[in-house]
Design a protein around this motif. Structure first.
Motif, mmCIF file in Angstrom:
data_model
loop_
_atom_site.group_PDB
_atom_site.id
_atom_site.type_symbol
_atom_site.label_atom_id
_atom_site.label_comp_id
_atom_site.label_asym_id
_atom_site.label_seq_id
_atom_site.Cartn_x
_atom_site.Cartn_y
_atom_site.Cartn_z
ATOM 1 N N GLY A 1 0.797 -1.214 0.000
ATOM 2 C CA GLY A 1 0.000 0.000 0.000
ATOM 3 C C GLY A 1 0.828 1.260 0.000
ATOM 4 N N TYR B 1 -7.137 2.754 -3.598
ATOM 5 C CA TYR B 1 -7.878 1.558 -3.204
ATOM 6 C C TYR B 1 -8.160 0.670 -4.417
ATOM 7 C CZ TYR B 1 -8.862 3.756 1.347
ATOM 8 O OH TYR B 1 -8.754 4.334 2.592
ATOM 9 N N CYS C 1 -10.853 -2.192 2.063
ATOM 10 C CA CYS C 1 -10.663 -0.741 1.964
ATOM 11 C C CYS C 1 -10.770 -0.080 3.334
ATOM 12 C CB CYS C 1 -11.693 -0.127 1.017
ATOM 13 S SG CYS C 1 -11.427 -0.456 -0.737
ATOM 14 N N GLU D 1 -7.415 -0.558 5.258
ATOM 15 C CA GLU D 1 -6.152 -0.126 4.654
ATOM 16 C C GLU D 1 -5.594 1.085 5.396
ATOM 17 O OE1 GLU D 1 -2.882 0.433 2.516
ATOM 18 O OE2 GLU D 1 -4.283 2.070 2.835
#
Length: 529
Positions: free
Chosen positions: A382, A411, A472, A475
């Motif tokens: 990420g 995302y 999502c 994250e």
């Protein structure tokens, strides 16, 4: 990661000899229609954008400068720390996952079905929540030990689940023959059972290693420097973004080498049944005097992986007061989290739809290339995706910098494979003959997609959207770097409060995150059953 859906593989090279594809499911002689091909190509380019731009940005000041960053002592130290942490976590997860799978599937363990549910619950706990609960209870855990413990406890189900599936599908005849020849349970397990589940365990180990390489929350809270934390520190500490980009490239290369090494060691080994007929379940082995130690082992794992984090959260919620518990801010942050996650899931599902349909209904180089390109983001941590999008926005799309659309795009890049895999599986399960009939009646490809394909695959696509929504919400690193100024999600608020040692203030955000993630996870479980 690539889709593991075993139905109708897109590549004919992996189909068993003599097998034929289901009629109409994979069309070798027909190119995907433009109504699907163009948006699928756009999704593939979108997924590849961070990887391409990261390479360009890391070489902007010349290969010599990039090599100077990569070859310095600090990079070597980060490499050693990341590999060492991954090795310890993978080894621990293999012990936990394989032992628990064998106990719950192959033995007469009391309450085996309940234990199999309990040991998968850590999947719902983000690594930074696990790190927060352990660090708040035992501050002395900060460092390598704490990071290894937190990551092991949330990732061992990645080994447990595939090994469990392999044990349930394996032919028990070989184990019965070994026992009939006088081999004891341990020798039978080591000589027969373990080789059967080795490919599944290796695949799970790769997932764990990739999880460790990409983790940012747990290592940051435990104050243990790995590549992800080093990238974040480099990005925040200097206006020169090239060092952070160069470190990101090293991290990407590490993930690619790991996946390639696992595929090479797997080779062409086969572990399937050779006979015909219906597989029969294995007769559970009696534990005898080992029943009490086995129950104690399962209890200990569940206690430290599930009960301890919940108890710690309960304690900090109980000791909180009006100074730490701010319901208005909590509800506002939860609403923001739900809104951002919903936007990310919607965009990801929209991009995945044409790619998933092409992967399910067509084969050939074009379809294969589109599907593989969509999976590119899954090899990127990420923080690397976020860093590449920051570079892109500052250079070419400055109005998007630190705005919500850029975060939603991150995302989509990160979790596009999740939605593509769900869409592909859902389309494969719908009868293609209805699409053929609609085309024979003069319907355009776009109208067939809208009126036939999507409605038939809608339940599976919705399940993929729900799973994307959950990931999502959890994250962290991309959200930290790309969120608009002044915007907080539950993950970033938890990270901020824990970073200042405000454990009582962090607990409500951790509890809310687990609760919100548990609701769609429960619905997904009901959908699959």
């Amino acid at each position: 990661m690539h889709s593991t859906d075993p139905v109708a593989p897109a590549d004919p090279a992996v189909r068993p000899a003599g097998a034929t594809a289901p009629a109409g499911r994979l069309r070798a002689g027909r190119r995907p229609p433009a109504a699907l091909l163009l948006p699928a190509a756009a999704a593939a380019v979108f997924a590849l954008l961070p990887l391409g731009y990261l390479g360009v940005r890391s070489l902007e000041r010349g290969p010599a400068y990039a090599w100077e960053v990569i070859a310095n002592e600090r990079t070597a130290q980060l490499l050693g720390r990341s590999l060492g942490l991954a090795a310890v976590v993978v080894a621990a997860c293999l012990v936990l996952g394989v032992s628990l799978a064998w106990l719950t599937v192959r033995t007469a363990l009391p309450g085996a079905r309940a234990w199999s549910v309990l040991v998968t619950l850590p999947l719902a706990v983000p690594s930074y929540v696990a790190a927060f609960t352990w660090l708040s209870a035992f501050p002395g855990l900060a460092g390598f030990g704490g990071a290894a413990l937190a990551l092991t406890l949330v990732s061992f189900p990645y080994v447990y689940l595939p090994v469990t599936a392999a044990l349930r599908g394996a032919d028990p005849a070989q184990e019965e023959v070994a026992r009939s020849l006088g081999h004891g349970p341990l020798k039978t397990f080591l000589s027969v059972t373990l080789p059967q589940v080795r490919p599944a365990a290796a695949g799970g180990a790769v997932l764990v290693a990739l999880y460790v390489f990409s983790d940012f929350g747990a290592v940051s809270l435990m104050r243990y420097d790995t590549f992800t934390r080093g990238i974040y520190t480099s990005y925040r500490a200097s206006f020169d973004r090239t060092p952070a980009a160069a470190l990101s490239v090293v991290l990407v290369v590490m993930t690619i080498l790991l996946v390639a090494a696992e595929a090479r060691t797997r080779g062409r080994a086969g572990h399937a049944r050779t006979g015909t007929g219906t597989a029969r379940p294995a007769v559970p082995a009696t534990l005898g005097r080992w029943q009490t130690p086995a129950l104690a082992w399962c209890t200990a794992v569940v206690a430290i992986a599930v009960l301890m984090p919940l108890a710690t959260l309960g304690y900090w919620l109980a000791v909180g007061n009006s100074a730490t518990w701010d319901p208005a801010r909590l509800f506002d942050t939860a609403g923001t989290t739900l809104g951002v996650a919903a936007a990310g899931a919607a965009l990801t599902t929209l991009l995945a739809l044409p790619v998933g349909v092409i992967a399910a209904r067509h084969r050939g180089r074009t379809a294969h290339l589109l599907e593989q390109s969509a999976y590119a983001g899954h090899a990127l941590p990420g923080i690397t995706v976020a860093l590449s999008l920051v570079f892109f926005a500052v250079r070419y799309a400055e109005p998007l910098y630190q705005e919500l659309p850029l975060l939603v795009c991150a995302y989509a890049v990160l979790f596009l494979p999740v939605a593509v895999a769900a869409t592909r599986a859902a389309v494969l399960q719908s009868p293609p003959v209805l699409e053929d009939v609609a085309r024979s009646l003069g319907r355009s490809p776009l109208r067939v997609l809208r009126e036939i394909t999507v409605p038939l695959a809608a339940p599976g696509v919705a399940a993929g959207a729900a799973l994307t929504f959950v990931v999502c919400m959890k994250e962290l690193p991309a959200t930290l770097l790309l969120r608009p100024t002044g915007m907080d999600t539950l993950a970033t608020r938890l990270w901020t409060e824990t970073g200042t040692g405000s454990f009582a203030a962090a607990a409500p955000y951790a509890a809310a995150l687990i609760l919100l993630a548990a609701i769609p996870s429960y619905l997904l479980g009901r959908h699959r059953t």
